[in-house]
Design an enzyme around this catalytic site. Structure first.
Site, short mmCIF file in Angstrom:
data_model
loop_
_atom_site.label_atom_id
_atom_site.label_comp_id
_atom_site.label_asym_id
_atom_site.label_seq_id
_atom_site.Cartn_x
_atom_site.Cartn_y
_atom_site.Cartn_z
N ARG A 1 0.82 -1.22 0.00
CA ARG A 1 0.00 0.00 0.00
C ARG A 1 0.85 1.27 0.00
NH1 ARG A 1 -2.71 -3.46 3.60
NH2 ARG A 1 -4.83 -4.04 2.92
N HIS B 1 3.91 -10.93 -5.49
CA HIS B 1 2.87 -10.15 -6.18
C HIS B 1 3.25 -8.68 -6.05
CE1 HIS B 1 -0.85 -8.68 -7.75
NE2 HIS B 1 -1.40 -9.88 -7.79
N TYR C 1 -0.40 -3.33 -5.87
CA TYR C 1 -1.58 -2.95 -6.65
C TYR C 1 -1.55 -1.47 -7.06
CZ TYR C 1 -3.53 -7.36 -4.94
OH TYR C 1 -3.75 -8.69 -4.66
N HIS D 1 -0.27 -7.00 -12.42
CA HIS D 1 -1.45 -6.68 -13.21
C HIS D 1 -1.01 -5.81 -14.39
CE1 HIS D 1 -4.54 -7.39 -9.72
NE2 HIS D 1 -3.73 -8.41 -9.92
N GLU E 1 -0.73 -10.89 -15.11
CA GLU E 1 -1.94 -11.55 -14.63
C GLU E 1 -3.17 -11.04 -15.38
OE1 GLU E 1 -4.49 -12.17 -10.48
OE2 GLU E 1 -2.54 -11.16 -10.43
N ASP F 1 -5.63 -16.17 -13.40
CA ASP F 1 -6.51 -16.16 -12.23
C ASP F 1 -7.89 -16.64 -12.65
OD1 ASP F 1 -8.54 -15.04 -10.33
OD2 ASP F 1 -6.78 -14.19 -9.35
N HIS G 1 -10.76 -14.07 -12.04
CA HIS G 1 -10.68 -12.96 -12.99
C HIS G 1 -11.17 -13.40 -14.37
CE1 HIS G 1 -7.22 -10.92 -10.52
NE2 HIS G 1 -8.35 -11.06 -9.84
N HIS H 1 -3.65 -18.55 -10.19
CA HIS H 1 -4.33 -18.13 -8.97
C HIS H 1 -5.67 -18.86 -8.97
CE1 HIS H 1 -2.04 -14.03 -8.57
NE2 HIS H 1 -1.32 -15.08 -8.20
N ASP I 1 -14.38 -8.45 -9.67
CA ASP I 1 -13.37 -9.33 -9.08
C ASP I 1 -13.68 -9.52 -7.60
OD1 ASP I 1 -11.08 -10.63 -8.24
OD2 ASP I 1 -9.80 -8.86 -8.36
N HIS J 1 -13.31 -12.67 -4.82
CA HIS J 1 -12.88 -14.04 -4.57
C HIS J 1 -13.66 -14.67 -3.42
CE1 HIS J 1 -8.56 -13.17 -6.26
NE2 HIS J 1 -9.52 -12.76 -7.07
N GLU K 1 -5.84 -17.32 -3.33
CA GLU K 1 -5.98 -15.95 -2.84
C GLU K 1 -7.39 -15.79 -2.27
OE1 GLU K 1 -3.21 -13.28 -5.74
OE2 GLU K 1 -5.16 -13.86 -6.51
#
Length: 282
Positions: free
Chosen positions: A37, A66, A69, A106, A143, A177, A180, A214, A227, A229, A259
């Site tokens: 973050r 990963h 984001y 991503h 991804e 994924d 996704h 994923h 998205d 999960h 995930e």
């Protein structure tokens, strides 16, 4: 059989993620190497890097990072683009120090510039990252996404075109994924939908480009462009979709990472791993 694992927290030090994946019986690990973050997170200490490498040697399974984001590698704005490149360079540096196998990223959002412009910008920014890092670096796995907003990667051909446009295509691959793909309109819960997804991979980036899965069920319907999960077998995909994937001989030895929600911590991961192994016939 595929290798099953999970994304684990690195709270308290990255070496704790290795400790925890071993504790739940995972065979492959994914983690954030730093606070995802923050744009300029603190790197792991020398002692933590040493502990990670020691535990990783004993673990023996593949390890993936990963990327944050925050990184929009397809951003064409000069300052924002430079910030994304810098953050990914730092991620590569951390992963090289830790001995991570590959970084999952991503493919970004074009923010209204158009799909073609976004694809070219993503490829150019990725090239700059590899040019700056030089030498031995982890692989970079693009991804797929649910295709929300202006995000690239809803169609698997987006990933193929980014790879083809890069001067470092040999160092790029794909992370697929399941949630996704489902959100983007690939009906993996049906024979026809699964076949269409595999054909788009084969004639897009290529089956050999897929290096990681994923494995996530989806709370939202197929084609929702969302998205969300959930636990394996408890969502819109259902167990049948995973039986199909886990028993596909093309992916018999591929690493597959959960995930899924961790509302009760490691117990949820253990349940999902047990479900995957049952569906794979172990």
């Amino acid at each position: 059989m595929p290798l099953f694992g999970a994304h684990m927290s690195a709270a308290g030090g990255v070496s704790n993620a290795i400790r925890d994946i071993v504790e739940i019986g995972g065979e492959v690990l994914q983690l954030f190497t730093a606070n995802q973050r923050q744009w300029t997170p603190k790197a792991p200490s020398a002692a933590d890097v040493e502990a990670f490498r020691r535990r990783r040697a004993a673990f023996g399974g593949p390890v993936f990072s990963h990327a944050s984001y925050l990184i929009n590698i397809a951003n064409g704005d000069g300052a924002a683009s430079a910030k994304a490149v810098e953050a990914l360079v730092r991620e590569f540096e951390r992963c090289t120090a830790l001995g991570v196998d590959a970084v999952v990223l991503h493919p970004g959002a074009h923010l209204g510039a158009g799909r073609g412009a976004g694809i070219l910008r993503a490829a150019r920014n990725i090239d700059e990252v590899f040019d700056r890092c030089g030498g031995q670096t982890p692989a970079l796995l693009l991804e797929n996404t649910a295709g929300q907003g202006t995000c690239l990667g809803g169609g698997l051909n987006d990933l193929a075109e980014i790879i083809d446009a890069s001067r470092h295509a040999s160092q790029l691959g794909v992370c697929l994924d399941t949630a996704h793909a489902f959100g983007a309109g690939y009906a993996l819960h049906t024979d026809e939908g699964y076949r269409r997804c595999m054909e788009d991979i084969e004639y897009g980036p290529g089956l050999a480009a897929v290096r990681l899965f994923h494995v996530n069920d989806s709370l939202v319907p197929c084609g929702s462009r969302k998205d969300r999960h959930t636990h394996i077998g408890e969502g819109q995909l259902g167990e049948a979709a995973f039986v199909r994937l886990l028993n596909d001989p093309v992916f018999a030895m591929h690493p597959m990472v959960l995930e899924t929600p961790k509302e009760d911590g490691h117990a949820a991961d253990r349940r999902n791993l047990a479900t995957l192994r049952r569906l794979a016939g172990r």
